[in-house]
Design an enzyme around this catalytic site. Structure first.
Site, PDB file in Angstrom:
ATOM      1  N   HIS A   1      -9.881 -12.247  -6.622  1.00 54.27           N
ATOM      2  CA  HIS A   1     -10.354 -11.008  -5.998  1.00 54.27           C
ATOM      3  C   HIS A   1     -11.763 -10.756  -6.531  1.00 54.27           C
ATOM      4  O   HIS A   1     -12.021 -11.020  -7.710  1.00 54.27           O
ATOM      5  CB  HIS A   1      -9.416  -9.848  -6.330  1.00 54.27           C
ATOM      6  CG  HIS A   1      -9.602  -8.677  -5.424  1.00 54.27           C
ATOM      7  ND1 HIS A   1     -10.741  -7.913  -5.439  1.00 54.27           N
ATOM      8  CD2 HIS A   1      -8.831  -8.173  -4.440  1.00 54.27           C
ATOM      9  CE1 HIS A   1     -10.642  -6.964  -4.514  1.00 54.27           C
ATOM     10  NE2 HIS A   1      -9.506  -7.101  -3.897  1.00 54.27           N
TER      11      HIS A   1
ATOM     12  N   LYS B   1       0.386  -9.941  -2.168  1.00 52.60           N
ATOM     13  CA  LYS B   1      -0.710  -9.869  -3.143  1.00 52.60           C
ATOM     14  C   LYS B   1      -0.671  -8.521  -3.850  1.00 52.60           C
ATOM     15  O   LYS B   1      -0.425  -7.485  -3.242  1.00 52.60           O
ATOM     16  CB  LYS B   1      -2.044 -10.031  -2.405  1.00 52.60           C
ATOM     17  CG  LYS B   1      -3.267  -9.793  -3.260  1.00 52.60           C
ATOM     18  CD  LYS B   1      -4.546  -9.868  -2.442  1.00 52.60           C
ATOM     19  CE  LYS B   1      -5.756  -9.480  -3.263  1.00 52.60           C
ATOM     20  NZ  LYS B   1      -5.745  -8.030  -3.613  1.00 52.60           N
TER      21      LYS B   1
ATOM     22  N   ASP C   1      -2.648  -5.413  -5.582  1.00 56.40           N
ATOM     23  CA  ASP C   1      -3.973  -4.853  -5.343  1.00 56.40           C
ATOM     24  C   ASP C   1      -4.854  -5.095  -6.560  1.00 56.40           C
ATOM     25  O   ASP C   1      -4.355  -5.320  -7.676  1.00 56.40           O
ATOM     26  CB  ASP C   1      -3.907  -3.369  -4.982  1.00 56.40           C
ATOM     27  CG  ASP C   1      -4.678  -3.145  -3.683  1.00 56.40           C
ATOM     28  OD1 ASP C   1      -4.243  -2.370  -2.833  1.00 56.40           O
ATOM     29  OD2 ASP C   1      -5.717  -3.814  -3.508  1.00 56.40           O
ATOM     30  N   GLU C   2      -6.181  -4.986  -6.327  1.00 55.41           N
ATOM     31  CA  GLU C   2      -7.109  -5.395  -7.392  1.00 55.41           C
ATOM     32  C   GLU C   2      -6.982  -4.489  -8.621  1.00 55.41           C
ATOM     33  O   GLU C   2      -7.306  -4.906  -9.728  1.00 55.41           O
ATOM     34  CB  GLU C   2      -8.563  -5.373  -6.880  1.00 55.41           C
ATOM     35  CG  GLU C   2      -9.116  -4.021  -6.494  1.00 55.41           C
ATOM     36  CD  GLU C   2      -8.663  -3.543  -5.131  1.00 55.41           C
ATOM     37  OE1 GLU C   2      -7.970  -4.315  -4.429  1.00 55.41           O
ATOM     38  OE2 GLU C   2      -8.980  -2.404  -4.777  1.00 55.41           O
TER      39      GLU C   2
ATOM     40  N   LYS D   1     -13.386  -2.884   7.143  1.00 58.35           N
ATOM     41  CA  LYS D   1     -13.914  -1.629   6.563  1.00 58.35           C
ATOM     42  C   LYS D   1     -15.004  -1.849   5.518  1.00 58.35           C
ATOM     43  O   LYS D   1     -15.608  -0.880   5.044  1.00 58.35           O
ATOM     44  CB  LYS D   1     -12.767  -0.850   5.932  1.00 58.35           C
ATOM     45  CG  LYS D   1     -12.201  -1.527   4.677  1.00 58.35           C
ATOM     46  CD  LYS D   1     -10.978  -0.798   4.141  1.00 58.35           C
ATOM     47  CE  LYS D   1     -10.548  -1.412   2.820  1.00 58.35           C
ATOM     48  NZ  LYS D   1      -9.282  -0.909   2.302  1.00 58.35           N
TER      49      LYS D   1
ATOM     50  N   LYS E   1       0.876  -1.192   0.000  1.00 60.74           N
ATOM     51  CA  LYS E   1       0.000   0.000   0.000  1.00 60.74           C
ATOM     52  C   LYS E   1       0.904   1.230   0.000  1.00 60.74           C
ATOM     53  O   LYS E   1       1.915   1.259   0.703  1.00 60.74           O
ATOM     54  CB  LYS E   1      -0.889   0.010   1.255  1.00 60.74           C
ATOM     55  CG  LYS E   1      -1.853  -1.179   1.341  1.00 60.74           C
ATOM     56  CD  LYS E   1      -3.042  -1.023   0.410  1.00 60.74           C
ATOM     57  CE  LYS E   1      -3.919  -2.248   0.477  1.00 60.74           C
ATOM     58  NZ  LYS E   1      -5.102  -2.153  -0.368  1.00 60.74           N
TER      59      LYS E   1
HETATM   60  C1  CAP Z   1      -7.585  -4.564   1.518  1.00 61.35           C
HETATM   61  C2  CAP Z   1      -7.756  -4.495   0.011  1.00 61.35           C
HETATM   62  C3  CAP Z   1      -8.704  -5.543  -0.530  1.00 61.35           C
HETATM   63  C4  CAP Z   1     -10.030  -5.591   0.141  1.00 61.35           C
HETATM   64  C5  CAP Z   1     -11.054  -6.182  -0.802  1.00 61.35           C
HETATM   65  C6  CAP Z   1      -8.229  -3.124  -0.431  1.00 61.35           C
HETATM   66  O1  CAP Z   1      -6.610  -3.648   1.895  1.00 61.35           O
HETATM   67  O2  CAP Z   1      -6.524  -4.721  -0.636  1.00 61.35           O
HETATM   68  O3  CAP Z   1      -8.861  -5.242  -1.902  1.00 61.35           O
HETATM   69  O4  CAP Z   1      -9.909  -6.428   1.250  1.00 61.35           O
HETATM   70  O5  CAP Z   1     -12.276  -6.328  -0.117  1.00 61.35           O
HETATM   71  O6  CAP Z   1      -7.805  -2.749  -1.524  1.00 61.35           O
HETATM   72  O7  CAP Z   1      -9.023  -2.550   0.290  1.00 61.35           O
HETATM   73  P1  CAP Z   1      -6.518  -3.233   3.459  1.00 61.35           P
HETATM   74  P2  CAP Z   1     -12.877  -7.786   0.131  1.00 61.35           P
HETATM   75  O8  CAP Z   1      -6.115  -4.478   4.231  1.00 61.35           O
HETATM   76  O9  CAP Z   1      -5.439  -2.181   3.534  1.00 61.35           O
HETATM   77  O10 CAP Z   1      -7.846  -2.732   3.840  1.00 61.35           O
HETATM   78  O11 CAP Z   1     -11.761  -8.553   0.802  1.00 61.35           O
HETATM   79  O12 CAP Z   1     -14.059  -7.535   1.004  1.00 61.35           O
HETATM   80  O13 CAP Z   1     -13.227  -8.319  -1.216  1.00 61.35           O
HETATM   81 MG    MG Z   2      -7.221  -4.284  -2.593  1.00 64.62          MG
END
Ligand code: CAP
Ligand code: MG
Length: 431
Positions: free
Chosen positions: A271, A179, A181-182, A311, A153
């Site tokens: 994801h 991982k 990020d998406e 969150k 991040k």
């Molecule tokens: C979490 C995350 C994931 C979310 C996706 C984000 O980062 O990388 O994409 O968890 O949501 O981009 O927010 P943080 P879900 O740990 O910094 O929050 O897992 O509900 O699909």
């Molecule tokens: Mg993410």
């Protein structure tokens, strides 16, 4: 008066579903002035063989493949779909039927596809996860805790070099995976192929120092032919996983990539970005537990399933239901949330908990999921006062404390990284 509509032909409360029928559960609300039967007849008709008006002629076989609404309980309707309506092995077609036009019918104000119980004859035409929970645990040689991962991040912004360095720190802090990020695929400052190469170097270094297996969920999301090239690159550089944003790429490409990655002996990290566009509101759309079901069928080894305490939306009941659909060989029916499901040859898949997690929330998440999960703690390690490696160590310490049934606060007295994490976040449940 000549009969104009025939929706009620698709209702039979005496019908007993056959073993080979697909059995769907919908929540529905008729529009004003529309009766429940007018509504359920439309859902069954428009998702199988019908249309809005009576027809000049009907092929005899239509009777054998038309859907039948056979049970209504309050605003829930059970609909049986004969197997002959469906093409085996074809998930897009299933969705075009049971999750297609019916969402737009004027006579139905709200509609939600809750779940579908799939018969063995249908399930048999899909591969399911390549490694699954057992295969992945064997690969990592990790059995007594969740698999751990983190996303560098900020989500996007590091160049490939910086990204790989953050990855190294994450691995050295005791995490198994790094991982993407998406929304990180390939940018001019973080080219996919450069990232793969540098991450493999850092992975090898971390493995050499720690003696542990380290891997990554590197995001191949793109046009399908390009995904095949990216999968090959991951294989050539010795990675076990590929990450795919399965909703934005679609089930057809997930099925294609299951074949390609399966040939490489690789796993899929799914994801679910964009799922909240249709699964967030309980009166309309498609549930996450059904999305998880079809992605497991398509062949993902693990898929995000929520945290309940982080969150993003998704309460404990939903999170546990999704975990059950993914992990259980024989899923028991639960309220109007999941239907029974015998998974046959399909391997159990990991739920992935992620989103706003940090060391202070580890006990909550372990309480919800137990250890059979992948836990991603991203901002929750990179935001640690002493940086990524300390954040990962703090998360490991929180896991150890939870396993030993010692409070985090107590354990923090002799574990400084955890202490620093608690000083910053305590037990905060981020919104
Ligand atoms: C979490 C995350 C994931 C979310 C996706 C984000 O980062 O990388 O994409 O968890 O949501 O981009 O927010 P943080 P879900 O740990 O910094 O929050 O897992 O509900 O699909
Ligand atoms: Mg993410």
């Amino acid at each position: 008066m000549k009969k104009v509509e025939w929706y009620h032909d698709f209702i039979d409360r005496k019908y007993k579903p056959k073993k080979t029928d697909l059995k769907a559960l919908f929540y529905f609300e008729p529009s004003a002035g529309v009766s429940k039967d007018d509504a359920i007849g439309r859902i069954a008709s428009e998702s199988s063989t019908g249309t809005w008006t009576t027809l000049y002629e009907l092929p005899k076989r239509m009777k054998e493949i038309m859907a039948i609404a056979y049970k209504v309980e309050d605003n829930f309707v059970h609909i049986a779909y004969p197997l002959g309506l469906w093409e085996k092995g074809n998930i897009p077609q299933l969705l075009s039927g049971i999750a297609g036009n019916i969402f737009g019918m004027k006579a139905i104000k709200n509609l939600r596809l809750v779940d579908v119980s799939l018969p063995e004859e249908y399930i048999r035409s899909f591969k399911g996860p390549n490694l699954g929970i057992e295969g992945l645990r064997k690969y990592f040689k990790v059995y007594d805790r969740p698999l751990l991962g983190a996303v560098p991040k900020p989500k996007v912004g590091f160049d490939a070099e910086e990204h790989a360095k953050i990855g190294f720190e994450t691995w050295m802090g005791g995490f198994d995976c790094v991982k993407d990020d998406e929304n990180l695929t390939s940018t001019n400052f973080n080219n996919f192929y450069k990232r793969v190469q540098l991450m493999s170097k850092m992975r090898d270094r971390a493995e050499k120092i720690t003696g542990e297996v380290k891997d990554a969920f590197i995001n191949i999301t793109s046009e399908t032919e390009e995904m095949k090239k990216r999968a090959k690159a991951l294989h050539n550089y010795g990675f076990k996983y590929a990450m795919i944003d399965v909703v934005t790429t679609g089930t057809a490409s997930v099925q294609t990539m299951r074949n390609v990655l399966g040939d490489y002996g690789m796993a899929i990290h799914a994801h679910r970005a964009m799922h909240s566009a249709f699964d967030r509101y309980e009166k309309h759309g498609i549930t996450m537990q059904f999305l998880a079901k079809i992605m497991k069928l398509a062949g993902v080894d693990q898929i995000h399933s929520g945290t309940a305490v982080g969150k993003l939306v998704g309460d404990k009941e939903e999170v546990v239901s999704i975990a059950n659909v993914l992990r259980e060989k024989n899923v028991k029916p639960y309220k109007k949330i999941i239907l029974e499901q015998d998974w046959g040859h399909i391997k159990p898949a990991f739920p992935v908990t992620s989103g706003g997690l940090h060391p202070g929330l580890v006990p909550d998440v372990m309480d919800i999921y137990g250890k059979e999960m992948v836990m991603l703690v991203s901002g929750g390690i990179h935001g640690h006062p002493n940086g990524t490696r300390a954040g990962a160590i703090a998360t490991r310490q929180a896991l150890e404390a939870t396993k030993k049934k010692i409070s985090l606060e107590e354990y923090a007295r002799t574990h400084k990284e955890l202490k620093q994490a608690l000083e910053k976040w305590g037990r905060l449940k981020p919104k």
